[in-house]
Every structure is written in structure tokens, then in C-alpha cells.
Design a protein around this motif. Sequence first.
Motif: not given
Ligand code: RET
Length: 244
Positions: A73, A77, A105, A109, A124, A127, A131, A168, A171, A175, A197, A201
Motif C-alpha cells: 500500500w 497507492t 495515510m 494506518g 486511525y 489516517s 484520506h 477506497w 478500506y 479496518w 486490492d 489495481k
Molecule cells: C486504513 C486504516 C486507517 C484509516 C484509513 C485507511 C485507508 C486505507 C486505504 C487503502 C487503500 C488501499 C488500496 C490498495 C490497493 O491495492 C489504513 C485502512 C483511511 C484507503 C487501494
Amino acid sequence: MEPITIVYVVGTLGMLVGIPPALSLVGDEVGIDFDYLWAIPGIAALMYLLMAFDIGSVQFQGYHVPIPRYIDWALTTPLLVGYTAYVAGASRSATVGIALADFLMIAFGAGAVATGPPTQWVFYGLSSLCHIGILVGLYGPVRRSALNEPPSHRRLARLLLNYIGFLWLAYPLVWVFGPGLQWVDAAGIAVIITYLDVTAKVPFVYFIYRARKNFVQVQEAVPDDDLSETGASESGPAVAVTAT
Ligand code: RET
């Protein structure tokens, strides 16, 4: 073989699907540089392979956490949002800024997953602020700069932007129920995250791959006119330039 291993093997194979179309854009004189697009599925495939072998996973608060997921990530990302801003014709500073917010972010995270309550919720929150910053950047300046681009660019930029903007959101929600409240165990979370994921992608790469011809025409031939519907796409940049 453990079920979670199968999930990560499927994830690895899924990411591999994205590599050939991305590699085919390397060195392409398409007027816009997609030389590093392959790193998005490439890094992920490698990290999923590590996860399949359970390399680099740790227990945080009695919860199984694969570190390769956060490395994936942290590296990919920023590329996803960075390429989206780039396709939209955003300024260099806006592109770098949004990629940086994205990196933060993921870093916050990682802090959230490594700590317990109440600290994890502070991370959190930080992060989530990043976001929100990304979303404001994407739907503000990035979308505005796309309006100045030729229609074919604008269409692709809008597609990538909405794709990231909506997908997104899942996510931070996932979490909360996984590492956050631990209502869903690590294996359940692995299934959901792997699905998200690969979905985040591989189609992203494909959307760009599918639109690659537009960049040749628009950039090299007629900057202010949309010729993407003329079908004169096989000529390539050299011919297009001579024709100008
Ligand atoms: C966490 C937890 C803390 C709060 C937020 C998060 C956002 C994570 C995101 C991850 C995107 C990942 C992608 C992966 C592709 O393979 C870290 C989960 C806001 C948005 C797109």
C-alpha cells in the motif's frame, strides 16, 4: 494448504494479470509517461507472494498482520493517485502533494494497526484526515485540471478518479471491523482485502491500457481538438507528427 494461503495465491495470480498490459506501455511514445505503471501490480504480486508464504507477518494485539500488505500500500497507492492526477493534467505540485498525503495515510494506518486502543484510534483519525485530504484534492483541483484536457483524457481521468473515490472508501470501513474492533478475524479480512486490492489495481491498469491510443492522437497530433473518435489511431506518433 491453509485457506488463507489459497487466498493469497489467488491474490498473487490476480495481480499478475495486470502486469502484461502495464509492461506493454513501457517506452511507448504516447506523449504521456506510463513507464512505471507496471510497478502497481508488480509490487503487489511480489507482496502477495510473500503473504502466501507468510513471510513478514506479525502479531499485533493478538491479531495477525501481514507487513507486506502495508509495504504494498505504501508504495502502490501513491502511484495510483499520482497517475490519476497526472492523467488529469494536474500540476506537478498537486500530483506530488496528493501522492504524499496518500503515503501519510498508509503510514498512519500502519501506526493504527501496530498500536492498541486508544492510540490506534488517534492514528486511525490521522489516517482518515489524509484520506479526506486525498478526496478533496481529487474532486477539487485534480478534477478541475481535467476540465482543461482534451475529452479523451478527461474521460479517463474522471473514470480513474471516481474509481478511486468510491472503491477506497471500503478500506477504512473494513479496518474498523478487522484490526480495529476485531469483530472479523484476520482470515476473513484477508479475503475482503485481497478482493479489494485486486479490484483496485488490475482494472485501473486496464482502463489506462484501453485508452492508450487516445494519448498518441491527442498529444502529438491536434492538442486542442478531440480526434479520438476518428479511428485514425493506427498511425502512431511519428506519422501523426508529420501529418500536423
Ligand atoms: C486504513 C486504516 C486507517 C484509516 C484509513 C485507511 C485507508 C486505507 C486505504 C487503502 C487503500 C488501499 C488500496 C490498495 C490497493 O491495492 C489504513 C485502512 C483511511 C484507503 C487501494
